[in-house]
Design an enzyme around this catalytic site. Structure first.
Site, PDB file in Angstrom:
ATOM      1  N   CYS A 105      -5.658  -9.440   3.071  1.00  0.00           N
ATOM      2  CA  CYS A 105      -6.866  -8.753   3.638  1.00  0.00           C
ATOM      3  C   CYS A 105      -8.221  -9.207   4.060  1.00  0.00           C
ATOM      4  O   CYS A 105      -8.548  -9.111   5.227  1.00  0.00           O
ATOM      5  CB  CYS A 105      -7.245  -7.493   2.640  1.00  0.00           C
ATOM      6  SG  CYS A 105      -5.848  -6.286   2.407  1.00  0.00           S
TER       7      CYS A 105
ATOM      8  N   GLY B 294      -7.667 -15.861  -0.168  1.00  0.00           N
ATOM      9  CA  GLY B 294      -6.595 -15.752   0.722  1.00  0.00           C
ATOM     10  C   GLY B 294      -6.220 -14.371   0.681  1.00  0.00           C
ATOM     11  O   GLY B 294      -7.046 -13.480   0.570  1.00  0.00           O
TER      12      GLY B 294
ATOM     13  N   PHE C 167     -17.592 -10.687  -9.076  1.00  0.00           N
ATOM     14  CA  PHE C 167     -17.147 -11.219  -7.758  1.00  0.00           C
ATOM     15  C   PHE C 167     -17.970 -12.285  -7.621  1.00  0.00           C
ATOM     16  O   PHE C 167     -18.603 -12.737  -6.545  1.00  0.00           O
ATOM     17  CB  PHE C 167     -17.271  -9.994  -6.798  1.00  0.00           C
ATOM     18  CG  PHE C 167     -15.884 -10.060  -6.008  1.00  0.00           C
ATOM     19  CD1 PHE C 167     -14.885  -9.308  -6.744  1.00  0.00           C
ATOM     20  CD2 PHE C 167     -15.675 -10.605  -4.965  1.00  0.00           C
ATOM     21  CE1 PHE C 167     -13.523  -9.375  -6.009  1.00  0.00           C
ATOM     22  CE2 PHE C 167     -14.339 -10.533  -4.242  1.00  0.00           C
ATOM     23  CZ  PHE C 167     -13.427 -10.200  -5.053  1.00  0.00           C
TER      24      PHE C 167
ATOM     25  N   LEU D 149      -7.187  -0.391  -2.845  1.00  0.00           N
ATOM     26  CA  LEU D 149      -6.483  -0.959  -4.205  1.00  0.00           C
ATOM     27  C   LEU D 149      -6.648  -2.458  -4.018  1.00  0.00           C
ATOM     28  O   LEU D 149      -6.575  -3.127  -2.931  1.00  0.00           O
ATOM     29  CB  LEU D 149      -5.146  -0.391  -4.146  1.00  0.00           C
ATOM     30  CG  LEU D 149      -4.035  -0.700  -3.196  1.00  0.00           C
ATOM     31  CD1 LEU D 149      -3.525  -1.873  -3.225  1.00  0.00           C
ATOM     32  CD2 LEU D 149      -3.010   0.320  -3.130  1.00  0.00           C
ATOM     33  N   LYS D 150      -6.320  -3.116  -5.134  1.00  0.00           N
ATOM     34  CA  LYS D 150      -6.284  -4.339  -5.331  1.00  0.00           C
ATOM     35  C   LYS D 150      -4.956  -4.911  -5.621  1.00  0.00           C
ATOM     36  O   LYS D 150      -4.561  -4.296  -6.814  1.00  0.00           O
ATOM     37  CB  LYS D 150      -7.500  -4.996  -6.398  1.00  0.00           C
ATOM     38  CG  LYS D 150      -8.871  -4.711  -6.149  1.00  0.00           C
ATOM     39  CD  LYS D 150      -9.567  -5.559  -7.346  1.00  0.00           C
ATOM     40  CE  LYS D 150      -9.775  -4.845  -8.338  1.00  0.00           C
ATOM     41  NZ  LYS D 150      -9.945  -3.402  -8.716  1.00  0.00           N
ATOM     42  N   GLU D 151      -4.278  -5.825  -5.052  1.00  0.00           N
ATOM     43  CA  GLU D 151      -2.986  -6.070  -5.617  1.00  0.00           C
ATOM     44  C   GLU D 151      -3.100  -6.760  -6.901  1.00  0.00           C
ATOM     45  O   GLU D 151      -4.233  -7.321  -7.373  1.00  0.00           O
ATOM     46  CB  GLU D 151      -2.476  -7.155  -4.486  1.00  0.00           C
ATOM     47  CG  GLU D 151      -1.842  -6.415  -3.239  1.00  0.00           C
ATOM     48  CD  GLU D 151      -1.332  -7.669  -2.433  1.00  0.00           C
ATOM     49  OE1 GLU D 151      -0.758  -8.544  -2.815  1.00  0.00           O
ATOM     50  OE2 GLU D 151      -1.316  -7.273  -1.179  1.00  0.00           O
TER      51      GLU D 151
ATOM     52  N   ASN E 113     -14.641  -5.322   2.517  1.00  0.00           N
ATOM     53  CA  ASN E 113     -13.927  -6.574   2.401  1.00  0.00           C
ATOM     54  C   ASN E 113     -14.619  -7.617   2.671  1.00  0.00           C
ATOM     55  O   ASN E 113     -14.739  -8.996   2.291  1.00  0.00           O
ATOM     56  CB  ASN E 113     -12.662  -6.400   3.112  1.00  0.00           C
ATOM     57  CG  ASN E 113     -11.531  -5.780   2.442  1.00  0.00           C
ATOM     58  OD1 ASN E 113     -11.881  -5.432   1.360  1.00  0.00           O
ATOM     59  ND2 ASN E 113     -10.420  -5.530   2.888  1.00  0.00           N
TER      60      ASN E 113
ATOM     61  N   VAL F  49       0.856  -1.321   0.154  1.00  0.00           N
ATOM     62  CA  VAL F  49      -0.165  -0.015   0.044  1.00  0.00           C
ATOM     63  C   VAL F  49       0.743   1.332  -0.003  1.00  0.00           C
ATOM     64  O   VAL F  49       0.478   2.285  -0.772  1.00  0.00           O
ATOM     65  CB  VAL F  49      -0.913   0.009   1.181  1.00  0.00           C
ATOM     66  CG1 VAL F  49      -1.443   1.487   1.339  1.00  0.00           C
ATOM     67  CG2 VAL F  49      -2.273  -1.038   1.053  1.00  0.00           C
TER      68      VAL F  49
HETATM   69  P1  NAD Z   1       3.091  -4.833   3.945  1.00  0.00           P
HETATM   70  O1  NAD Z   1       3.304  -5.580   4.998  1.00  0.00           O
HETATM   71  O2  NAD Z   1       3.438  -5.052   2.403  1.00  0.00           O
HETATM   72  O3  NAD Z   1       3.967  -3.369   4.206  1.00  0.00           O
HETATM   73  C1  NAD Z   1       4.048  -2.661   5.359  1.00  0.00           C
HETATM   74  C2  NAD Z   1       5.564  -1.973   5.570  1.00  0.00           C
HETATM   75  O4  NAD Z   1       5.434  -1.336   6.876  1.00  0.00           O
HETATM   76  C3  NAD Z   1       6.789  -3.149   5.444  1.00  0.00           C
HETATM   77  O5  NAD Z   1       7.442  -2.534   4.455  1.00  0.00           O
HETATM   78  C4  NAD Z   1       7.539  -3.001   6.977  1.00  0.00           C
HETATM   79  O6  NAD Z   1       8.666  -3.083   6.800  1.00  0.00           O
HETATM   80  C5  NAD Z   1       6.879  -1.507   7.271  1.00  0.00           C
HETATM   81  N1  NAD Z   1       6.815  -1.414   8.536  1.00  0.00           N
HETATM   82  C6  NAD Z   1       6.806  -2.381   9.584  1.00  0.00           C
HETATM   83  N2  NAD Z   1       6.765  -1.630  10.848  1.00  0.00           N
HETATM   84  C7  NAD Z   1       7.161  -0.222  10.449  1.00  0.00           C
HETATM   85  C8  NAD Z   1       7.553   0.698  11.402  1.00  0.00           C
HETATM   86  N3  NAD Z   1       7.520   0.562  12.914  1.00  0.00           N
HETATM   87  N4  NAD Z   1       7.895   1.938  10.956  1.00  0.00           N
HETATM   88  C9  NAD Z   1       8.059   1.950   9.556  1.00  0.00           C
HETATM   89  N5  NAD Z   1       7.893   1.096   8.679  1.00  0.00           N
HETATM   90  C10 NAD Z   1       7.343  -0.185   9.225  1.00  0.00           C
HETATM   91  O7  NAD Z   1       1.450  -4.261   4.409  1.00  0.00           O
HETATM   92  P2  NAD Z   1       0.591  -3.800   3.241  1.00  0.00           P
HETATM   93  O8  NAD Z   1      -0.115  -4.853   2.375  1.00  0.00           O
HETATM   94  O9  NAD Z   1       1.001  -2.729   2.433  1.00  0.00           O
HETATM   95  O10 NAD Z   1      -0.609  -3.341   4.218  1.00  0.00           O
HETATM   96  C11 NAD Z   1      -0.544  -1.909   4.984  1.00  0.00           C
HETATM   97  C12 NAD Z   1      -1.935  -1.840   5.510  1.00  0.00           C
HETATM   98  O11 NAD Z   1      -2.728  -1.511   4.329  1.00  0.00           O
HETATM   99  C13 NAD Z   1      -2.424  -3.185   6.316  1.00  0.00           C
HETATM  100  O12 NAD Z   1      -3.239  -2.287   7.502  1.00  0.00           O
HETATM  101  C14 NAD Z   1      -3.446  -3.601   5.240  1.00  0.00           C
HETATM  102  O13 NAD Z   1      -4.538  -4.257   5.907  1.00  0.00           O
HETATM  103  C15 NAD Z   1      -4.088  -2.342   4.509  1.00  0.00           C
HETATM  104  N6  NAD Z   1      -4.513  -2.739   3.022  1.00  0.00           N
HETATM  105  C16 NAD Z   1      -3.779  -3.578   2.303  1.00  0.00           C
HETATM  106  C17 NAD Z   1      -3.881  -3.742   1.021  1.00  0.00           C
HETATM  107  C18 NAD Z   1      -3.167  -4.903   0.173  1.00  0.00           C
HETATM  108  O14 NAD Z   1      -3.755  -5.042  -0.954  1.00  0.00           O
HETATM  109  N7  NAD Z   1      -2.069  -5.351   0.368  1.00  0.00           N
HETATM  110  C19 NAD Z   1      -5.247  -3.240   0.427  1.00  0.00           C
HETATM  111  C20 NAD Z   1      -5.838  -2.198   1.264  1.00  0.00           C
HETATM  112  C21 NAD Z   1      -5.451  -2.154   2.470  1.00  0.00           C
END
Ligand code: NAD
Length: 434
Positions: free
Chosen positions: A261, A258, A250, A151-153, A209, A11
């Site tokens: 999220c 999986g 969907f 966003l959607k991966e 979600n 994100v």
């Molecule tokens: P991710 O694990 O890919 O990235 C998180 C990043 O935060 C990592 O690079 C990690 O090193 C860093 N991090 C951890 N602790 C830290 C700290 N103390 N200080 C600074 N950086 C730190 O996670 P993500 O998939 O990007 O998800 C992040 C949030 O967004 C989550 O709450 C998730 O639910 C939400 N989200 C994710 C998606 C998705 O598709 N991945 C979509 C919508 C929302």
């Protein structure tokens, strides 16, 4: 605008490059020093379409920089986005330690009016908690805003650049105006910004979600009935999807959802509901159906071999939880491969992007081998198990498959193949809901 991104994962990085692309000055911060080093060199670390190109372009044009310093990021940004992980605890409740800890540490560095934005998916009331933590440590004016990310991966850049909607949760008029201004460049065709209070915004993300997860679990249940009743899920899907109230997106059954999220957010909303004294029974069923769907598919494979799969080679196509990503968090492939390995099968797996991640985390699963190509995985296989519907798996060379495989059996976990075609070629075919 000067923006800070804390947490440069899926994100954070996508938000960072997209905001930079639209003319903002962005600092992306992460605690992972190796990641920051690679990002500075233009290596996106994750696999996500278009990110590498946008990263390279915006680094060279000077709009995006990378740092491991929370202080520099907080002091040099007007709007600070928290894009930190919010993983589930064992009991399904949400681990907010990173979000709250970073808020606490960042508060010391606030040097003027700031907007702190939670892009992380967080339970109702988290923005209140962030506000309370920061207010104890600063006398500067600040606002805390909820801005959940949708966003959607696999299509993250497109989703971010042309969002269906942007939800902004704030009770501050000043913060709302700045956020509206920031997102206005993503709304060239029509305005799709929805401003609401923080609690409603936080809940909107979980509700979205959970609703999507519900459609998947519902369709998986209908597919399971189809198998018992000798009905065809594709016919049923087309029949119900043509109702405008339902819509046809969907509605695809499969091997269970999986990713980082859906499983986490369904459990998170169950847990939040419990905290409010509410028993959200429907959500519990959605989760249970999903766990069962992954196991059911593994059992289908074992049943075909009458429990006698020991020593047989099984080809697995697809390890990521969905196509066009290297993300394997909660991927159905994990459950299915573990089950096959426990039963003594030799697994030959291939995925276009997720093999390094899978090897790193699950490389020690007994009898699991990673292959150079999808055809390489088929050598001497007694069955092909299709788990992720990458486009490159959709039109395989049937003659090549036949010559490579020892037994001609296909388990199609995503219904991407035509059963009649495979049957005509002498394959035994198993789909979902057929
Ligand atoms: P991710 O694990 O890919 O990235 C998180 C990043 O935060 C990592 O690079 C990690 O090193 C860093 N991090 C951890 N602790 C830290 C700290 N103390 N200080 C600074 N950086 C730190 O996670 P993500 O998939 O990007 O998800 C992040 C949030 O967004 C989550 O709450 C998730 O639910 C939400 N989200 C994710 C998606 C998705 O598709 N991945 C979509 C919508 C929302």
């Amino acid at each position: 605008m000067k923006l800070g991104i804390i947490g440069t994962g899926y994100v954070g990085l996508v938000s960072g490059v997209c905001f930079a692309e639209n003319g903002n000055e962005v600092i992306c911060m992460d605690v992972d020093e190796k990641k920051i080093k690679r990002l500075k060199q233009g290596d996106p670390v994750i696999y996500e379409p278009q990110v590498k190109e946008l990263l390279g372009k915006n680094i060279s044009e000077g709009r995006i920089t990378f740092s491991t310093s929370l202080k520099d990021t907080a002091q040099n940004s007007e709007v600070i986005f928290l894009c930190l992980p919010t993983p589930p605890y064992e009991d399904g409740s949400v681990d907010l330690s990173r979000v709250l800890d970073v808020s606490d540490k960042m508060a010391e560095h606030i040097n003027g009016y700031k907007i702190i934005v939670s892009k992380s998916t967080v339970p109702v009331g988290t923005c209140d908690r962030i506000r309370e933590i920061i207010s104890k440590k600063t006398k500067h004016e600040f606002d805390v805003v909820s801005n959940p990310e949708f966003l959607k991966e696999g299509a993250a850049v497109n989703d971010f650049m042309s969002p269906d909607r942007v939800v902004i949760g704030t009770s501050s008029r000043k913060a709302a105006e700045i956020m509206r201004e920031l997102y206005s460049s993503f709304m060239r065709v029509s305005e799709r910004i929805i401003i609401m209070d923080e609690h409603s915004s936080e809940l909107t993300k979980y509700a979205s979600n959970s609703m999507l997860a519900m459609r998947i679990s519902f369709m998986n249940e209908i597919a399971n009935i189809c198998e018992l009743a000798k009905a065809d899920i594709d016919m049923v899907r087309t029949g119900i999807g043509s109702d405008a109230r339902i819509g046809n997106s969907f509605l695809f059954p499969g091997v269970g959802y999986g990713g980082s999220c859906f499983p986490k957010d369904v459990k998170g909303l169950i847990s939040t509901s419990e905290e409010f004294g509410y028993d959200f029974r429907l959500l519990k069923a959605i989760d249970e159906v999903n766990v069962n769907q992954k196991l059911r598919f593994a059992e289908k494979i074992l049943n075909h071999f009458k429990g006698n799969i020991k020593g047989k080679t099984i080809a697995v196509w697809g390890l990521s939880y969905k196509p066009r990503t290297d993300d394997i968090r909660e991927a159905p492939a994990i459950t299915i491969i573990k089950k096959l390995s426990e039963a003594g099968a030799n697994i030959q797996a291939f995925d276009p992007a997720a093999m390094d991640n899978f090897r790193e985390q699950f490389g020690k699963i007994p009898n699991l081998k990673f292959c150079k190509s999808n055809y390489d995985a088929l050598k001497d296989a007694s069955a092909l198990v299709l788990i992720t519907e990458w486009n490159e798996f959709r039109n395989p060379d049937i003659d090549k498959m036949k010559s490579l495989m020892k037994e001609h059996v296909v388990f199609d976990g995503r219904n991407i193949y035509k059963p009649e075609l495979l049957k005509a070629e002498g394959f035994t075919y198993y789909g979902i809901g057929k």
